[in-house]
Design a protein around this motif. Structure first.
Motif, mmCIF file in Angstrom:
data_model
loop_
_atom_site.group_PDB
_atom_site.id
_atom_site.type_symbol
_atom_site.label_atom_id
_atom_site.label_comp_id
_atom_site.label_asym_id
_atom_site.label_seq_id
_atom_site.Cartn_x
_atom_site.Cartn_y
_atom_site.Cartn_z
ATOM 1 N N GLU A 96 -3.577 -17.760 -5.325
ATOM 2 C CA GLU A 96 -2.666 -17.087 -4.446
ATOM 3 C C GLU A 96 -1.771 -16.304 -5.147
ATOM 4 O O GLU A 96 -0.862 -17.055 -5.901
ATOM 5 N N VAL A 97 -1.452 -15.037 -4.716
ATOM 6 C CA VAL A 97 -0.292 -14.469 -5.421
ATOM 7 C C VAL A 97 0.285 -13.833 -4.322
ATOM 8 O O VAL A 97 -0.140 -13.275 -3.258
ATOM 9 N N LEU A 98 1.714 -14.081 -4.226
ATOM 10 C CA LEU A 98 2.638 -13.633 -3.226
ATOM 11 C C LEU A 98 3.618 -12.636 -3.765
ATOM 12 O O LEU A 98 3.679 -12.324 -4.901
ATOM 13 N N GLY A 99 4.195 -11.699 -2.814
ATOM 14 C CA GLY A 99 5.137 -10.789 -3.156
ATOM 15 C C GLY A 99 6.342 -11.387 -3.680
ATOM 16 O O GLY A 99 6.686 -12.213 -3.249
ATOM 17 N N ASN A 100 7.042 -10.682 -4.699
ATOM 18 C CA ASN A 100 8.369 -11.163 -5.177
ATOM 19 C C ASN A 100 9.119 -10.083 -5.270
ATOM 20 O O ASN A 100 9.073 -9.235 -6.535
ATOM 21 N N SER A 101 9.925 -9.812 -4.368
ATOM 22 C CA SER A 101 10.618 -8.645 -4.234
ATOM 23 C C SER A 101 11.864 -8.693 -3.316
ATOM 24 O O SER A 101 11.960 -9.697 -2.706
ATOM 25 N N HIS A 102 12.901 -7.650 -3.493
ATOM 26 C CA HIS A 102 14.082 -7.847 -2.415
ATOM 27 C C HIS A 102 13.647 -7.072 -1.305
ATOM 28 O O HIS A 102 14.615 -7.207 -0.260
ATOM 29 N N TYR A 103 12.647 -6.661 -0.951
ATOM 30 C CA TYR A 103 12.179 -6.072 0.131
ATOM 31 C C TYR A 103 11.929 -7.324 1.505
ATOM 32 O O TYR A 103 12.326 -6.762 2.431
ATOM 33 N N PHE A 104 11.844 -8.518 1.055
ATOM 34 C CA PHE A 104 11.507 -9.373 1.918
ATOM 35 C C PHE A 104 12.358 -10.665 1.994
ATOM 36 O O PHE A 104 12.918 -10.826 0.962
ATOM 37 N N PRO A 105 12.564 -11.467 2.954
ATOM 38 C CA PRO A 105 13.351 -12.609 2.923
ATOM 39 C C PRO A 105 12.644 -13.564 2.036
ATOM 40 O O PRO A 105 11.442 -13.460 1.776
ATOM 41 N N PRO A 106 13.512 -14.329 1.239
ATOM 42 C CA PRO A 106 12.962 -15.396 0.339
ATOM 43 C C PRO A 106 12.237 -16.449 0.889
ATOM 44 O O PRO A 106 11.122 -16.701 0.109
ATOM 45 N N MET A 107 12.258 -16.628 2.185
ATOM 46 C CA MET A 107 11.163 -17.748 2.572
ATOM 47 C C MET A 107 10.157 -17.138 3.230
ATOM 48 O O MET A 107 9.404 -17.916 3.601
ATOM 49 N N MET A 108 9.945 -15.850 3.211
ATOM 50 C CA MET A 108 8.787 -15.084 3.677
ATOM 51 C C MET A 108 7.788 -14.955 2.676
ATOM 52 O O MET A 108 7.898 -14.581 1.826
ATOM 53 N N ARG A 109 6.631 -15.703 3.263
ATOM 54 C CA ARG A 109 5.439 -15.551 2.344
ATOM 55 C C ARG A 109 4.670 -14.346 2.554
ATOM 56 O O ARG A 109 3.832 -14.245 3.469
ATOM 57 N N VAL A 110 4.576 -13.206 1.652
ATOM 58 C CA VAL A 110 3.883 -12.140 1.933
ATOM 59 C C VAL A 110 2.783 -12.255 0.799
ATOM 60 O O VAL A 110 3.018 -12.288 -0.404
ATOM 61 N N ASN A 111 1.526 -12.209 1.486
ATOM 62 C CA ASN A 111 0.457 -12.262 0.696
ATOM 63 C C ASN A 111 0.072 -11.133 0.083
ATOM 64 O O ASN A 111 -0.185 -10.148 0.774
ATOM 65 N N VAL A 112 -0.275 -11.165 -1.327
ATOM 66 C CA VAL A 112 -0.751 -10.123 -2.176
ATOM 67 C C VAL A 112 -2.275 -10.100 -2.051
ATOM 68 O O VAL A 112 -3.074 -9.092 -1.851
#
Length: 288
Positions: free
Chosen positions: A221-237
């Motif tokens: 699984e690949v997650l988003g890695n950016s300043h758009y989202f809180p560090p603890m938020m898992r944003v699934n790509v």
């Protein structure tokens, strides 16, 4: 043959009326530019009204699916909250540790703001796809807001706003640039790559510049890695589908199957990091 002739004989008055009306409208529409424009305007008005009704009907019949997705998301968040509650209960005996963790979490969250919006128009078959939302600056939307689906899948980020509308650049835009990371244990620096789209398949993107030490595997699984989202938020790509070595043989290039179905977007969540400008400007100075 006899039945056909008999049927035409019964409705010939109606057919004759339709024919005469068609000829009359044709002559009327070609008489002046004004009448032609007026007829086109009326036709567009009728077409727009019909499309609006169809969109509302589609939205109504899609409510059950939306509600199910939101229910799943609520369940996931409740499970996460339950874990946090257990951690806090465990730390009840140590007030100093408990206080430091609470303050750190509060500091991370206090500069993030959330807005919900609904998709008005979206495209998936162009090199420069876009999404138009029904919220703008009047509702607190600003450029550089990250955009996700209600179940936490990455969509893109806001690039333009008016008072009542916003334009989102999705992952499936050839100009999109973003970061992703493999959701596996190990050195985080070795798991980070750059996301981009080649303009072909709206269900896949590429992650490049992935160091060979990352050792990606199909299904990761690949997650988003950016300043758009809180560090603890898992944003699934999405998840890794295929893997290849780059031309210099020092990095991997992987094809991801996207978690987001861009042909079926409705309600979205926008996330604004009030420190986004500050941190990106600082990083920009370091790259010069």
């Amino acid at each position: 043959m006899y039945r056909l002739i008999e049927f035409i004989r019964r409705i010939y008055v109606v057919l004759l009326f339709v024919l005469i009306q068609t000829i009359a409208l044709s002559v009327y529409s070609s008489s002046t530019h004004y009448t032609r424009a007026k007829l086109i305007s009326r036709a567009m008005g009728v077409t727009g009204g019909v499309q609006g009704v169809i969109a509302d009907v589609d939205h109504y019949f899609g409510l059950n699916e939306q509600n199910e997705m939101l229910a799943r998301r609520v369940a996931e968040l409740e499970n996460q909250l339950d874990i946090y509650r257990q951690v806090i209960d465990t730390l009840q005996s140590n007030e100093a540790v408990k206080q430091s963790i609470t303050e750190a979490t509060a500091q991370q969250l206090q500069h993030y703001r959330y807005v919900t919006a609904r998709v008005v128009v979206s495209t998936i078959n162009r090199p420069h796809n876009y999404i138009t939302l029904d919220k703008g600056t009047a509702q607190g939307v600003e450029p550089n807001m990250g955009v996700i689906t209600p179940d936490g899948n990455m969509v893109g980020y806001v690039v333009e706003c008016s008072e009542s509308y916003a334009i989102v650049m999705p992952l499936i835009n050839v100009d999109f640039r973003g970061g992703g990371k493999l959701d596996i244990e190990g050195d985080s620096e070795n798991r980070i790559g750059s996301l981009s789209w080649d303009g072909k398949d709206a269900s896949r993107v590429t992650m490049s510049d992935l160091l060979e030490y990352a050792n990606p595997k199909a299904g990761d699984e690949v997650l988003g890695n950016s300043h758009y989202f809180p560090p603890m938020m898992r944003v699934n790509v999405g998840e890794v589908e295929s893997i290849s070595k780059s031309k210099n043989k020092n990095t991997y290039e992987v094809v991801l199957r996207l978690a987001t179905d861009f042909s079926d977007l409705d309600h979205l969540i926008l996330v604004y990091n009030e420190r986004y400008k500050e941190v990106t400007e600082l990083e920009g100075k370091m790259k010069k």
